[in-house]
Motif scaffolding. Structure first.
Motif, PDB file in Angstrom:
ATOM      1  N   UNK A 159     -29.301  -0.823 -14.054  1.00 19.32           N
ATOM      2  CA  UNK A 159     -30.103   0.654 -14.304  1.00 19.32           C
ATOM      3  C   UNK A 159     -29.499   1.563 -13.140  1.00 19.32           C
ATOM      4  N   UNK A 160     -29.297   2.882 -13.936  1.00 21.50           N
ATOM      5  CA  UNK A 160     -28.106   3.278 -12.645  1.00 21.50           C
ATOM      6  C   UNK A 160     -28.504   5.190 -12.965  1.00 21.50           C
ATOM      7  N   UNK A 161     -29.669   5.907 -11.807  1.00 18.03           N
ATOM      8  CA  UNK A 161     -29.182   6.940 -12.046  1.00 18.03           C
ATOM      9  C   UNK A 161     -27.875   7.554 -11.281  1.00 18.03           C
ATOM     10  N   UNK A 162     -27.837   8.377 -12.398  1.00 21.20           N
ATOM     11  CA  UNK A 162     -26.643   8.423 -12.710  1.00 21.20           C
ATOM     12  C   UNK A 162     -26.019  10.716 -12.499  1.00 21.20           C
ATOM     13  N   UNK A 163     -27.050  11.408 -11.448  1.00 19.08           N
ATOM     14  CA  UNK A 163     -27.433  12.324 -11.533  1.00 19.08           C
ATOM     15  C   UNK A 163     -28.145  13.376 -12.822  1.00 19.08           C
ATOM     16  N   UNK A 164     -27.528  14.309 -12.111  1.00 18.20           N
ATOM     17  CA  UNK A 164     -27.093  15.328 -13.078  1.00 18.20           C
ATOM     18  C   UNK A 164     -26.010  16.071 -13.998  1.00 18.20           C
ATOM     19  N   UNK A 165     -26.091  16.363 -15.076  1.00 21.45           N
ATOM     20  CA  UNK A 165     -24.641  16.452 -15.780  1.00 21.45           C
ATOM     21  C   UNK A 165     -24.371  18.132 -15.263  1.00 21.45           C
ATOM     22  N   UNK A 166     -23.446  17.839 -15.259  1.00 20.32           N
ATOM     23  CA  UNK A 166     -22.704  19.290 -15.191  1.00 20.32           C
ATOM     24  C   UNK A 166     -22.175  20.364 -16.632  1.00 20.32           C
ATOM     25  N   UNK A 311     -32.087  14.355 -14.675  1.00 25.25           N
ATOM     26  CA  UNK A 311     -31.300  13.467 -14.421  1.00 25.25           C
ATOM     27  C   UNK A 311     -30.796  12.066 -15.019  1.00 25.25           C
ATOM     28  N   UNK A 312     -29.368  11.399 -15.487  1.00 29.87           N
ATOM     29  CA  UNK A 312     -29.736  10.747 -16.622  1.00 29.87           C
ATOM     30  C   UNK A 312     -29.394   8.885 -15.486  1.00 29.87           C
ATOM     31  N   UNK A 313     -30.637   8.485 -16.444  1.00 24.68           N
ATOM     32  CA  UNK A 313     -30.260   6.820 -16.341  1.00 24.68           C
ATOM     33  C   UNK A 313     -29.865   6.110 -17.261  1.00 24.68           C
TER      34      UNK A 313
END
Length: 328
Positions: A159-166, A311-313
């Motif tokens: 599972x990856x915390x990909x951060x916030x979309x731009x 945030x996107x997971x």
């Protein structure tokens, strides 16, 4: 009395002995330099090949030095599926930066360097854990897209915390005109004689997502001629850094099917950042829920865009295919 100068002959031409000595020295030095250069060019490196839903990568433990041990040109050769190892890219685990556990760089199969790769970072986290013999845990990884945090789960998934979309158009980047604040959502783009509705999202790398045409025709991924139209999007001048392009078929609000044309890699079986961008675009267009299964040609990813923290997971597999050594 005139002193006589000793000479040596080279072929049919007389050469002074001192000059001949210098020539021999240069040849010896040149020979040693050539051998050293050959040794450098013919270095052997250890690698492991991993895949995430068929998106496959050559992984190299490069934590002993800050620069990749191979060049982009060598990466192209290694990624060749007929004359090399075969892969969508070469990924390097590099020394840590800014308090992270390690850093990530990647060369695509065409030698270009993207900011990040979602499937690739899952493979990288699994690779480092396998090399170190560590238990499942969260990793802090420095990438050209910023801090990314993959978490190795007990069931083998990552599972990856990909951060916030731009979403700001200029930061994606795209020159398409914003339609929702600073974001490009369902903006028209003429490609291949048809008008597509595009939503643009950056996950640290640029994505252009389409669910269909301006006339209301929805995407049917099985009907796409991706090798033909994919490059038309990737190299369209409205995407100054080129773009990854996702073509999405909605099966239900919680389930979509997506095919991707990746910048620098072409048609691939999966794209993690593309799956994340797809769900963001789906929510912005009112087509999907924030928690959604994205079916790719290589298999499914689960994506969640959490409203609480923006945030996107991304959750999906990463598996070892084989390992070995290769001369480059």
């Amino acid at each position: 009395m005139v002193a006589q100068q000793a000479v040596c002959t080279s072929g049919s031409r007389a050469v002074p002995a001192a000059v001949a000595s210098r020539q021999q020295q240069r040849r010896r030095v040149g020979g040693m330099q050539a051998r050293r250069q050959t040794a450098r060019c013919a270095a052997s490196i250890q690698f492991a090949k991993y895949q995430g839903l068929g998106n496959d990568f050559i992984l190299v433990d490069n934590r002993h030095q800050a620069e990749p041990v191979i060049s982009p040109e060598q990466a192209i050769k290694l990624c060749d599926r007929n004359f090399g190892i075969g892969g969508d890219g070469v990924i390097f685990a590099l020394p840590p930066s800014d308090g992270t556990d390690y850093s990530m760089r990647i060369f695509n199969s065409d030698g270009s360097e993207p900011e990040m790769c979602g499937n690739g970072i899952r493979c990288l986290a699994r690779f480092v854990a396998d090399v170190d013999g560590s238990q499942p845990k969260q990793h802090k990884v420095h990438t050209l897209a910023g801090l990314i945090q993959p978490n190795l789960l007990a069931d083998g998934q990552v599972c990856v915390d990909m951060g916030e979309p731009i979403l700001k158009a200029a930061d994606v980047p795209t020159t398409l005109q914003p339609t929702q604040g600073e974001a490009v959502v369902q903006q028209q783009l003429e490609v291949d004689g048809r008008t597509w509705l595009m939503t643009c999202v950056s996950m640290g790398n640029p994505h252009a997502i389409t669910f269909g045409l301006a006339d209301g025709t929805p995407i049917k991924v099985a009907e796409l001629d991706l090798p033909r139209i994919g490059p038309m999007f990737e190299h369209n001048p409205v995407f100054p850094a080129r773009t990854n392009t996702e073509f999405v078929e909605v099966l239900s609000p919680g389930h979509v099917r997506m095919h991707v044309w990746e910048r620098g890699a072409g048609r691939t079986l999966a794209c993690g950042t593309g799956a994340c961008a797809t769900v963001v675009a789906g929510v912005l267009e009112g087509k999907t829920e924030r928690s959604c299964q994205v079916d790719l040609p290589g298999g499914p990813l689960h994506i969640e865009w959490r409203e609480a923290d923006n945030r996107i997971y991304m959750t999906g597999p990463a598996e070892l295919v084989f390992s070995g050594s290769v001369t480059v």
